[in-house]
Design a protein around this motif. Structure first.
Motif, PDB file in Angstrom:
ATOM      1  N   ALA A   1       0.826  -1.209   0.000  1.00 53.26           N
ATOM      2  CA  ALA A   1       0.000   0.000   0.000  1.00 53.26           C
ATOM      3  C   ALA A   1       0.858   1.256   0.000  1.00 53.26           C
ATOM      4  N   ALA A   2       2.039   1.191   0.630  1.00 51.63           N
ATOM      5  CA  ALA A   2       2.931   2.355   0.647  1.00 51.63           C
ATOM      6  C   ALA A   2       3.442   2.668  -0.759  1.00 51.63           C
TER       7      ALA A   2
ATOM      8  N   ALA B   1       0.241   1.617   9.621  1.00 52.68           N
ATOM      9  CA  ALA B   1       1.551   1.039   9.315  1.00 52.68           C
ATOM     10  C   ALA B   1       2.084   1.579   7.983  1.00 52.68           C
ATOM     11  N   THR B   2       1.191   1.773   7.020  1.00 51.84           N
ATOM     12  CA  THR B   2       1.610   2.359   5.747  1.00 51.84           C
ATOM     13  C   THR B   2       2.170   3.757   5.965  1.00 51.84           C
ATOM     14  N   LEU B   3       1.494   4.562   6.785  1.00 53.89           N
ATOM     15  CA  LEU B   3       1.966   5.910   7.083  1.00 53.89           C
ATOM     16  C   LEU B   3       3.332   5.885   7.757  1.00 53.89           C
TER      17      LEU B   3
ATOM     18  N   ARG C   1       6.227  -2.805  -7.845  1.00 56.08           N
ATOM     19  CA  ARG C   1       5.103  -3.314  -7.063  1.00 56.08           C
ATOM     20  C   ARG C   1       4.577  -4.579  -7.711  1.00 56.08           C
ATOM     21  N   GLY C   2       4.469  -5.642  -6.918  1.00 52.73           N
ATOM     22  CA  GLY C   2       3.984  -6.896  -7.475  1.00 52.73           C
ATOM     23  C   GLY C   2       3.686  -7.895  -6.385  1.00 52.73           C
ATOM     24  N   ILE C   3       3.655  -9.153  -6.773  1.00 58.51           N
ATOM     25  CA  ILE C   3       3.382 -10.256  -5.863  1.00 58.51           C
ATOM     26  C   ILE C   3       4.654 -11.075  -5.712  1.00 58.51           C
TER      27      ILE C   3
END
Length: 371
Positions: free
Chosen positions: A31-32, A205-207, A100-102
């Motif tokens: 998400a970040a 947590a993202t923040l 960004r991926g899996i």
């Protein structure tokens, strides 16, 4: 040879990566990166071939309709570039390459080599990999974020902890080691997510990860609505905990353990980092309607000195000369999770167990790995 036609020459680029799966508790890390891509309007320039790295019985493709036409989205890893100098409007001389991926199902070495090929062609100066883990940390306290590296020179230069972890690892650990062997400076940042509220999303947590990334790269990251989302998340968890006396009692025990672990008071380095972030947030061009960590959308000054990671408000101060009681910073170390190594053992690379979702022997970062 990787051809990057149409990708402009970047200014001091840094690669920032996150992968869904084992190293992404609460989806905080992915998400970040998604937030960076959205706020800075990243432009995708490459995607890895899904056939090479994913088991489609584990990560299944999805079907959707677009104007009545059925299409398929394959699980993969995408790379985008953001021009911070243009997006910031201040000539900030640093661009980002977002990955960004899996987490791949197979061929991890080839996967990392392909990413490093892009990094080489783009002139990437450093790779920062984001991760999140489950830990015994209360949701009412600032999210602990630790930073580690396998490069002794990088550890000294950026005041990070050298990784001495031994045990099972995820793609985050593999990519960091691949960067080290390729001579590319690499850092991993880890946020601890409360194990009793592990379901995504976790904007708090993202923040915390984005704040730590700001400190590491000396950037000002637009937070948009993330601060308010983090506050709403905490209020929601507060209400759920209040409805169950056993949960409330457990949270209180975690708070007491955390507060005890944070004594003595915050270090001078932590206070200095907080003040530096405060200065970055003071933008004379920000007027009414600009939502930042230091201001509300209606233009009222809520002060950077609000603890955005915890949602608690601290009174603003007129100048930085007025002393106040130090608070624990966002990157304070969490209490050791059950079953994790005691303080002082090698536990600086986390991993999420495959059985119950709790931390395993490769547990949370050991206290002292944070700045």
């Amino acid at each position: 040879m990787i051809e990057l036609e149409g990708v402009p020459e970047l200014i001091d680029p840094v690669m920032v990566a996150a992968f869904e799966g084992w190293n992404d508790a609460g989806d905080a890390a992915s998400a970040a990166v998604a937030h960076l891509d959205r706020e800075w309007k990243g432009e995708v320039f490459a995607a890895l071939d899904a056939e090479d790295y994913y088991d489609f019985q584990v990560n299944r493709p999805t079907v959707f309709l677009e104007n009545g036409v059925r299409k398929i989205t394959w699980p993969t890893t995408r790379l985008s570039v953001v021009r911070i100098a243009d997006a910031d409007g201040k000539g900030n001389p640093r661009d980002l390459v977002l990955v960004r991926g899996i987490e791949p199902s197979m061929r991890w070495r080839s996967f990392c080599n392909e990413l490093l090929g892009f990094a080489h062609e783009l002139g990437v100066e450093m790779v920062v990999v984001l991760g999140s883990l489950l830990g015994d940390t209360p949701h009412t306290r600032p999210v602990p974020v630790s930073g580690v590296t396998s490069d002794a020179d990088v550890a000294r230069r950026l005041d990070l902890e050298e990784s001495r972890y031994e045990g099972p690892t995820g793609i985050v650990g593999i990519l960091q080691e691949a960067c080290t062997h390729a001579g590319v400076p690499a850092v991993s940042l880890w946020a601890a997510v409360p194990h009793y509220v592990s379901q995504p999303p976790n904007p708090k947590a993202t923040l915390a990860l984005l704040n730590r990334l700001e400190d590491l790269l000396d950037l000002r990251i637009p937070l948009g609505e993330l601060t308010e989302d983090a506050r709403a998340w905490q209020l929601g968890v507060d209400q759920l905990a209040a409805e169950d006396s056993e949960v409330a009692e457990y949270v209180q025990s975690l708070e007491e353990a955390r507060d005890t672990a944070e004594l003595p008071e915050a270090s001078g380095e932590a206070i200095a980092r907080e003040f530096e972030r405060y200065l970055r947030r003071r933008d004379p061009q920000d007027g009414p309607g600009v939502a930042t960590e230091g201001g509300l959308a209606d233009g009222r000054d809520a002060s950077y000195l609000r603890d955005t990671a915890s949602g608690r408000t601290r009174p603003p101060r007129a100048t930085p000369k007025e002393p106040r009681e130090p608070r624990a910073s966002d990157d304070a170390a969490p209490p050791t999770a059950p079953g994790a190594p005691e303080t002082g053992e090698d536990a600086d690379e986390p991993g999420q167990g495959p059985d119950d979702g709790r931390t395993t022997g490769d547990g949370p970062p050991e206290p002292g790995t944070e700045d």
